[in-house]
Scaffold this active site. Structure first.
Site, PDB file in Angstrom:
ATOM      1  N   ALA A 220       4.030   1.571  -1.069  1.00  0.00           N
ATOM      2  CA  ALA A 220       4.585   1.769  -2.203  1.00  0.00           C
ATOM      3  C   ALA A 220       3.666   2.177  -3.397  1.00  0.00           C
ATOM      4  CB  ALA A 220       5.081   0.220  -2.673  1.00  0.00           C
TER       5      ALA A 220
ATOM      6  N   TYR B 116       0.663  -1.123  -0.026  1.00  0.00           N
ATOM      7  CA  TYR B 116      -0.155   0.117  -0.219  1.00  0.00           C
ATOM      8  C   TYR B 116       0.717   1.301   0.058  1.00  0.00           C
ATOM      9  CZ  TYR B 116      -3.908   3.092   1.510  1.00  0.00           C
ATOM     10  OH  TYR B 116      -4.977   3.984   1.957  1.00  0.00           O
TER      11      TYR B 116
ATOM     12  N   LYS C 138       0.937   4.209  -2.729  1.00  0.00           N
ATOM     13  CA  LYS C 138       0.647   5.359  -2.304  1.00  0.00           C
ATOM     14  C   LYS C 138       1.873   6.502  -2.374  1.00  0.00           C
ATOM     15  CE  LYS C 138      -3.772   4.987  -1.312  1.00  0.00           C
ATOM     16  NZ  LYS C 138      -4.812   5.486  -2.357  1.00  0.00           N
TER      17      LYS C 138
HETATM   18  P1  NDP Z   1     -13.649   2.271   0.862  1.00  0.00           P
HETATM   19  O1  NDP Z   1     -12.890   0.702   0.831  1.00  0.00           O
HETATM   20  O2  NDP Z   1     -14.650   2.523   1.867  1.00  0.00           O
HETATM   21  O3  NDP Z   1     -13.989   2.596  -0.638  1.00  0.00           O
HETATM   22  C1  NDP Z   1     -13.247   2.157  -1.719  1.00  0.00           C
HETATM   23  C2  NDP Z   1     -13.739   2.595  -3.122  1.00  0.00           C
HETATM   24  O4  NDP Z   1     -12.910   2.244  -4.211  1.00  0.00           O
HETATM   25  C3  NDP Z   1     -15.078   1.695  -3.357  1.00  0.00           C
HETATM   26  O5  NDP Z   1     -15.916   2.626  -3.857  1.00  0.00           O
HETATM   27  C4  NDP Z   1     -14.704   0.690  -4.337  1.00  0.00           C
HETATM   28  O6  NDP Z   1     -15.818   0.581  -5.283  1.00  0.00           O
HETATM   29  C5  NDP Z   1     -13.738   1.394  -4.984  1.00  0.00           C
HETATM   30  N1  NDP Z   1     -12.650   0.649  -5.654  1.00  0.00           N
HETATM   31  C6  NDP Z   1     -11.728  -0.437  -5.160  1.00  0.00           C
HETATM   32  N2  NDP Z   1     -11.283  -1.030  -5.930  1.00  0.00           N
HETATM   33  C7  NDP Z   1     -11.593  -0.663  -7.374  1.00  0.00           C
HETATM   34  C8  NDP Z   1     -11.181  -0.739  -8.688  1.00  0.00           C
HETATM   35  N3  NDP Z   1     -10.291  -1.928  -8.773  1.00  0.00           N
HETATM   36  N4  NDP Z   1     -11.878  -0.100  -9.605  1.00  0.00           N
HETATM   37  C9  NDP Z   1     -12.869   1.103  -9.384  1.00  0.00           C
HETATM   38  N5  NDP Z   1     -13.045   1.146  -8.093  1.00  0.00           N
HETATM   39  C10 NDP Z   1     -12.525   0.625  -7.390  1.00  0.00           C
HETATM   40  O7  NDP Z   1     -12.271   3.037   1.123  1.00  0.00           O
HETATM   41  P2  NDP Z   1     -12.080   4.586   1.707  1.00  0.00           P
HETATM   42  O8  NDP Z   1     -13.348   5.585   1.300  1.00  0.00           O
HETATM   43  O9  NDP Z   1     -11.339   4.428   3.036  1.00  0.00           O
HETATM   44  O10 NDP Z   1     -10.423   5.137   0.789  1.00  0.00           O
HETATM   45  C11 NDP Z   1     -10.756   5.921  -0.286  1.00  0.00           C
HETATM   46  C12 NDP Z   1      -9.434   6.178  -0.735  1.00  0.00           C
HETATM   47  O11 NDP Z   1      -8.794   6.925   0.141  1.00  0.00           O
HETATM   48  C13 NDP Z   1      -8.377   4.873  -1.160  1.00  0.00           C
HETATM   49  O12 NDP Z   1      -7.653   5.318  -2.188  1.00  0.00           O
HETATM   50  C14 NDP Z   1      -7.513   4.871   0.178  1.00  0.00           C
HETATM   51  O13 NDP Z   1      -6.411   4.375   0.104  1.00  0.00           O
HETATM   52  C15 NDP Z   1      -7.480   6.423   0.557  1.00  0.00           C
HETATM   53  N6  NDP Z   1      -7.008   6.569   1.889  1.00  0.00           N
HETATM   54  C16 NDP Z   1      -8.054   6.147   2.947  1.00  0.00           C
HETATM   55  C17 NDP Z   1      -7.893   6.033   4.321  1.00  0.00           C
HETATM   56  C18 NDP Z   1      -8.657   6.083   5.452  1.00  0.00           C
HETATM   57  O14 NDP Z   1      -8.303   6.225   6.363  1.00  0.00           O
HETATM   58  N7  NDP Z   1      -9.771   5.378   4.984  1.00  0.00           N
HETATM   59  C19 NDP Z   1      -6.637   6.944   4.705  1.00  0.00           C
HETATM   60  C20 NDP Z   1      -5.722   7.230   3.511  1.00  0.00           C
HETATM   61  C21 NDP Z   1      -6.024   6.986   2.146  1.00  0.00           C
HETATM   62  P3  NDP Z   1     -16.855  -0.891  -4.897  1.00  0.00           P
HETATM   63  O15 NDP Z   1     -17.421  -0.642  -3.378  1.00  0.00           O
HETATM   64  O16 NDP Z   1     -17.703  -0.658  -5.899  1.00  0.00           O
HETATM   65  O17 NDP Z   1     -15.835  -2.121  -5.111  1.00  0.00           O
END
Ligand code: NDP
Length: 242
Positions: A152, A150, A154
């Site tokens: 790497a 993750y 990010k």
């Molecule tokens: P969630 O797991 O709640 O949501 C992730 C979203 O990404 C979902 O809508 C999912 O869609 C979508 N998704 C996953 N894989 C794919 C793919 N291959 N193609 C298209 N869509 C995809 O995550 P968060 O809201 O917590 O995180 C959102 C972003 O923020 C991420 O990039 C995460 O790394 C980053 N982040 C989050 C933190 C946190 O504390 N929560 C901290 C730092 C960064 P579906 O459900 O339809 O599969």
């Protein structure tokens, strides 16, 4: 008077907009006047609900696959704003990390950004305008045990976005990173309690962030108020990563 950070008249695509941070970003961009396309991979019902709520459209695509990412960008239309929020975790210590966990995280979190940016850049360059915001993480800046894959991906997003900002800047297209700290979503709720407690202790603002905290920062970077900001990494983390 035009409200601060208005996105009226703009078209935006938010990947992973079906829930969590992506959902909050989609809602916030729509609230600022943008017409929003909600990208999702598997949560059709949730994505359609968000789209209906904000008067936008939901489009299914797995951004880790180039052909699907291209179709997503094409179906979204002439984009003014692209927010790459889709992301997954497959945590585990390096010594026990299966190849699949490495490649799934790199392919989705970093490959997805590459695919959509490449697909969207052509139109933005032609129109000599556009704002891209890629969602990284405080983990991409500081690292975290059990998250080599993750971190790497990010960290890769940061280098990628800075390079992109240099490539596209002279044609009026901006690219920035938002790096959230600990935000309460489905992604983080499964973490062990002792780790959550440690994060909280190290967060000067003394609380976890909400998806809305991140959405406000994204909205700002997408807007004309940020028109001289590109290649920037904005930590939205309550001070965790400073
Ligand atoms: P969630 O797991 O709640 O949501 C992730 C979203 O990404 C979902 O809508 C999912 O869609 C979508 N998704 C996953 N894989 C794919 C793919 N291959 N193609 C298209 N869509 C995809 O995550 P968060 O809201 O917590 O995180 C959102 C972003 O923020 C991420 O990039 C995460 O790394 C980053 N982040 C989050 C933190 C946190 O504390 N929560 C901290 C730092 C960064 P579906 O459900 O339809 O599969």
């Amino acid at each position: 008077m035009t409200p601060f950070a208005s996105l009226a008249g703009k078209t935006a695509l938010v990947t992973g907009g079906s829930r969590g941070i992506g959902r909050a970003i989609a809602v916030e961009l729509a609230r600022s006047g943008a017409s929003v396309v909600v990208g999702y991979r598997s949560g059709a019902e949730a994505a359609e609900t968000v789209a209906a709520e904000i008067g936008g459209r939901a489009v299914q695509a797995d951004v880790s696959k180039d052909d699907e990412a291209r179709r997503l960008v094409e179906e979204a239309g002439d984009l003014d704003v692209l927010v790459n929020n889709a992301g997954i975790t497959r945590d585990g210590l390096l010594m026990r990390m299966p190849d699949d966990d490495w490649s799934a995280v790199l392919d989705t979190n970093l490959g997805g950004v590459f695919h959509t940016c490449r697909a969207a850049a052509r139109g933005m360059l032609k129109r000599r305008a556009g704002s891209i915001v890629n969602v990284s993480s405080v983990v991409g800046v500081h690292g975290n045990p059990g998250q080599t894959n993750y971190a790497a991906a990010k960290a890769g997003i940061i280098g990628f976005t800075k390079s992109l900002a240099r490539e596209l800047g002279n044609r009026g297209v901006r690219a920035n990173v938002v790096a959230p700290g600990y935000i309460s979503t489905r992604l983080t709720e499964e973490l062990p309690d002792d780790l959550k407690e440690l994060m909280l202790q190290n967060t000067p603002l003394g609380r976890f962030g909400s998806p809305e905290d991140v959405a406000g920062a994204v909205r700002f970077l997408c807007s004309d108020e940020a028109s001289f900001i590109t290649g920037e990494v904005l930590l939205v983390d309550g001070g965790l990563g400073m």
